[in-house]
Design an enzyme around this catalytic site. Structure first.
Site, PDB file in Angstrom:
ATOM      1  N   GLY A  40      65.084  -7.815  69.305  1.00  0.00           N
ATOM      2  CA  GLY A  40      65.354  -7.501  67.903  1.00  0.00           C
ATOM      3  C   GLY A  40      66.708  -6.823  67.805  1.00  0.00           C
ATOM      4  N   CYS A  86      66.992  17.097  51.091  1.00  0.00           N
ATOM      5  CA  CYS A  86      66.680  18.521  51.121  1.00  0.00           C
ATOM      6  C   CYS A  86      66.120  18.941  52.474  1.00  0.00           C
ATOM      7  CB  CYS A  86      65.671  18.832  50.036  1.00  0.00           C
ATOM      8  SG  CYS A  86      66.348  18.514  48.430  1.00  0.00           S
ATOM      9  N   GLU A  87      66.844  18.654  53.528  1.00  0.00           N
ATOM     10  CA  GLU A  87      66.410  19.068  54.861  1.00  0.00           C
ATOM     11  C   GLU A  87      67.645  19.343  55.684  1.00  0.00           C
ATOM     12  OE1 GLU A  87      63.435  17.314  57.080  1.00  0.00           O
ATOM     13  OE2 GLU A  87      62.381  16.466  55.342  1.00  0.00           O
ATOM     14  N   TYR A 147      66.440  -1.262  62.762  1.00  0.00           N
ATOM     15  CA  TYR A 147      65.590  -0.082  62.553  1.00  0.00           C
ATOM     16  C   TYR A 147      66.251   0.994  61.672  1.00  0.00           C
ATOM     17  CZ  TYR A 147      63.275  -2.400  66.436  1.00  0.00           C
ATOM     18  OH  TYR A 147      62.680  -3.344  67.234  1.00  0.00           O
TER      19      TYR A 147
HETATM   20  N1  LLP Z   1      58.316  -6.973  70.818  1.00  0.00           N
HETATM   21  C1  LLP Z   1      57.434  -5.995  70.575  1.00  0.00           C
HETATM   22  C2  LLP Z   1      56.037  -6.200  70.858  1.00  0.00           C
HETATM   23  C3  LLP Z   1      57.884  -4.788  70.034  1.00  0.00           C
HETATM   24  O1  LLP Z   1      57.006  -3.828  69.799  1.00  0.00           O
HETATM   25  C4  LLP Z   1      59.256  -4.606  69.758  1.00  0.00           C
HETATM   26  C5  LLP Z   1      59.741  -3.358  69.178  1.00  0.00           C
HETATM   27  C6  LLP Z   1      60.136  -5.657  70.016  1.00  0.00           C
HETATM   28  C7  LLP Z   1      59.637  -6.832  70.560  1.00  0.00           C
HETATM   29  C8  LLP Z   1      61.609  -5.567  69.735  1.00  0.00           C
HETATM   30  O2  LLP Z   1      62.226  -4.566  70.458  1.00  0.00           O
HETATM   31  P1  LLP Z   1      63.835  -4.457  70.450  1.00  0.00           P
HETATM   32  O3  LLP Z   1      64.375  -5.670  71.168  1.00  0.00           O
HETATM   33  O4  LLP Z   1      64.269  -4.438  69.045  1.00  0.00           O
HETATM   34  O5  LLP Z   1      64.105  -3.198  71.173  1.00  0.00           O
HETATM   35  N2  LLP Z   1      62.142   2.112  65.737  1.00  0.00           N
HETATM   36  C9  LLP Z   1      62.568   2.241  67.107  1.00  0.00           C
HETATM   37  C10 LLP Z   1      62.284   1.003  67.891  1.00  0.00           C
HETATM   38  C11 LLP Z   1      60.849   0.583  67.825  1.00  0.00           C
HETATM   39  C12 LLP Z   1      60.612  -0.673  68.563  1.00  0.00           C
HETATM   40  C13 LLP Z   1      59.293  -1.226  68.161  1.00  0.00           C
HETATM   41  N3  LLP Z   1      58.975  -2.416  68.846  1.00  0.00           N
HETATM   42  C14 LLP Z   1      64.052   2.575  67.134  1.00  0.00           C
HETATM   43  O6  LLP Z   1      64.648   2.646  66.067  1.00  0.00           O
HETATM   44  O7  LLP Z   1      64.624   2.792  68.177  1.00  0.00           O
END
Ligand code: LLP
Length: 493
Positions: free
Chosen positions: A334, A420-421, A450
């Protein structure tokens, strides 16, 4: 205590060790920005020739500015790198773009046009996929707590795979599919116990967390079988389930290939054992996402080709050792696709400089004496509502003065939002020119993944719009919210 007023231009003792004073504050650090982003002759930041002031005039700030060409190029680069590396092992790789990082119908269409598939994690994400018209067989559904409605929707859309997260869910999917007289195509998400080197909240394959079926031997009460094995055994017995294979995802923002390689080895060992023990073939193995990107100049993620080659080498060797032919490999990046495609554009408002104590370095004061140093707070017109990552994960970002260049001295600054933080920080530590003033525009790169996806309406701020720029023209792909949007949901009763 000594007051040292003249610290601009030199490294500030308040800055973290990794942060260098840039040789040129106006330069864009390669690796943080999308292709097509550069300063124009007048010194203003532009994307495909469209200046940030023009973007502000047309669309307002804060604004997510995404390069469509860059998104497409990164999607292709990732897919090419993995397809090349795995060509002789399993004929190539299926790349599922992880929609949770950033999703809207335009992006689904780009993903499809570039030959990728789509990974979703909720009914809402499935709704976007369906509206974009991507064929169901190219879509996967994840989630550790899928509702029956989401399972029905997955079957309605004839999804290519439902990634099942628990024994209870396996049973529910089997029952629902059976009742519909259909067969659900299922992958089992396993937790291989690999600890990825990333923030605790985004590491997902160690034992002590909510996701997946444990591969550890005694994690269920069934005669020493692991939950993972129990699920494999049960899946074969359900007429409503077609078990495609196994899945794991070890975490996010990971730079080194070792964790992916180790997880692949563990999953292949398990897959081979299950194939022998239950006389089945598991034709697919998904190694998840998690590939990291650069947020600051000191981040050095590996190129996709390097990671792909390292993972391919491990899969090749392991399959030979086990005497099995390799399952078809899939991955779910992602952040690595969308993260660096986007910068957030903010307008500067209130400025404030505080003085903070720090131990005197070298001869700046008497031994043991502390000295105060300035830190400048630069408030922008967004904040933790459009990028909660600094608050959630201590994530570091960088920022530049975008609306003009400046020859002023560097000053240690903290870019903060308007919420407000006091923890409402966008960029914790960055050197900005000391003449940054209200009305200037700042750009923060690396906000494609994200940020919009995790955005909120805290303090009734409207979520920003997302603009896609392609070949010199900019269009909104997600409109920003208006106050009316926010008030419309207030029932007033
Ligand atoms: N596949 C699964 C099953 C996942 O849970 C995730 C991400 C991905 C693929 C994609 O991961 P990526 O390639 O984007 O790292 N909010 C957090 C990241 C949460 C990731 C959740 N799952 C942040 O902003 O760092």
């Amino acid at each position: 205590m000594t007051t040292n007023p003249s610290t601009t231009g030199a490294a500030s003792p308040l800055a973290p060790e990794w942060l260098q004073v840039p040789a040129d504050l106006n330069a864009l650090h390669e690796g943080l920005w999308a292709g097509g982003v550069a300063r124009n002759k007048a010194g203003e930041l532009a994307i495909d020739g469209i200046t940030v002031s023009e973007l502000q005039r047309q669309f307002g700030t804060p604004l997510f500015v995404m390069s469509e060409n860059d998104f497409r190029a990164r999607a292709r680069a990732f897919s090419d790198a993995f397809n090349d590396a795995f060509a002789d092992i399993c004929g190539g790789v299926d790349v599922y773009y992880a929609g949770k990082s950033f999703l809207c119908t335009a992006v689904v269409r780009w993903v499809e046009e570039e030959g990728l598939r789509l990974d979703t994690a909720s009914g809402g994400e499935l709704a976007v996929a369906a509206r974009a018209g991507i064929p169901g067989p190219d879509v996967a559904l994840h989630g550790n707590n899928k509702s029956d409605g989401e399972i029905h929707r997955a079957l309605d859309l004839k999804l290519g795979r439902i990634v099942v997260d628990s024994l209870a869910e396996l049973e529910r999917v089997a029952k629902i599919a059976d009742a519909r007289g259909e067969t659900a195509k299922v992958m089992l998400r396993l937790t291989p116990g690999v600890h990825a080197h990333t923030h605790e909240f985004i590491a997902t394959a160690h034992e002590d967390q909510k996701f997946g079926l444990s591969m550890a031997g005694d994690s269920t009460d069934q005669a020493g079988l692991s939950a993972a094995e129990e699920a494999v055994a049960a899946a074969s017995g359900y007429p409503g389930i077609e078990l495609l294979g196994l899945h794991c995802h070890i975490g996010s923002q990971i730079f080194e290939p070792d964790g992916f390689a180790l997880a692949a080895e563990k999953l292949l060992d398990f897959l081979a054992a299950m194939q022998t023990k239950y006389s089945i073939v598991l034709p697919e193995l998904d190694l998840g996402g998690g590939y990291g990107i650069a947020y600051t100049p000191v981040d050095t993620p590996r190129p996709a080709a390097e990671i792909a080659q390292a993972m391919a080498a491990v899969v090749r060797t392991k399959c030979a050792e086990l005497g099995i032919s390799s399952p078809r490999i899939s991955i779910e990046p992602g952040r690595a696709i969308v993260g660096s495609t986007t910068f957030t554009l903010y307008e500067v408002g209130t400025l404030k400089t505080v003085r903070v104590d720090a131990p005197a370095p070298g001869d700046a004061g008497a031994p043991g004496e502390s000295v105060t140093y300035p830190r400048r707070y630069v408030s922008v017109d967004g904040g933790m509502s459009d990028n909660p990552r600094p608050v959630l994960y201590d994530a570091d970002y960088s920022a530049i003065l975008a609306s003009r260049t400046s020859e002023a001295a560097p000053q240690l600054s903290r870019v903060v939002g308007k919420h407000c933080e006091s923890g409402d920080i966008v960029v914790r530590d960055v050197y900005l020119p000391e003449d940054v003033a209200a009305g200037d525009l700042l750009a923060v790169p690396g906000t494609g993944a994200y940020c919009w996806a995790l955005s909120s309406n805290y303090n009734y701020l409207a979520r920003p719009g997302v603009v896609a720029v392609r070949d010199g023209s900019a269009r909104l792909i997600v409109r920003g919210e208006t106050e009316e949007d926010l008030l419309n949901r207030d029932m007033g009763v």
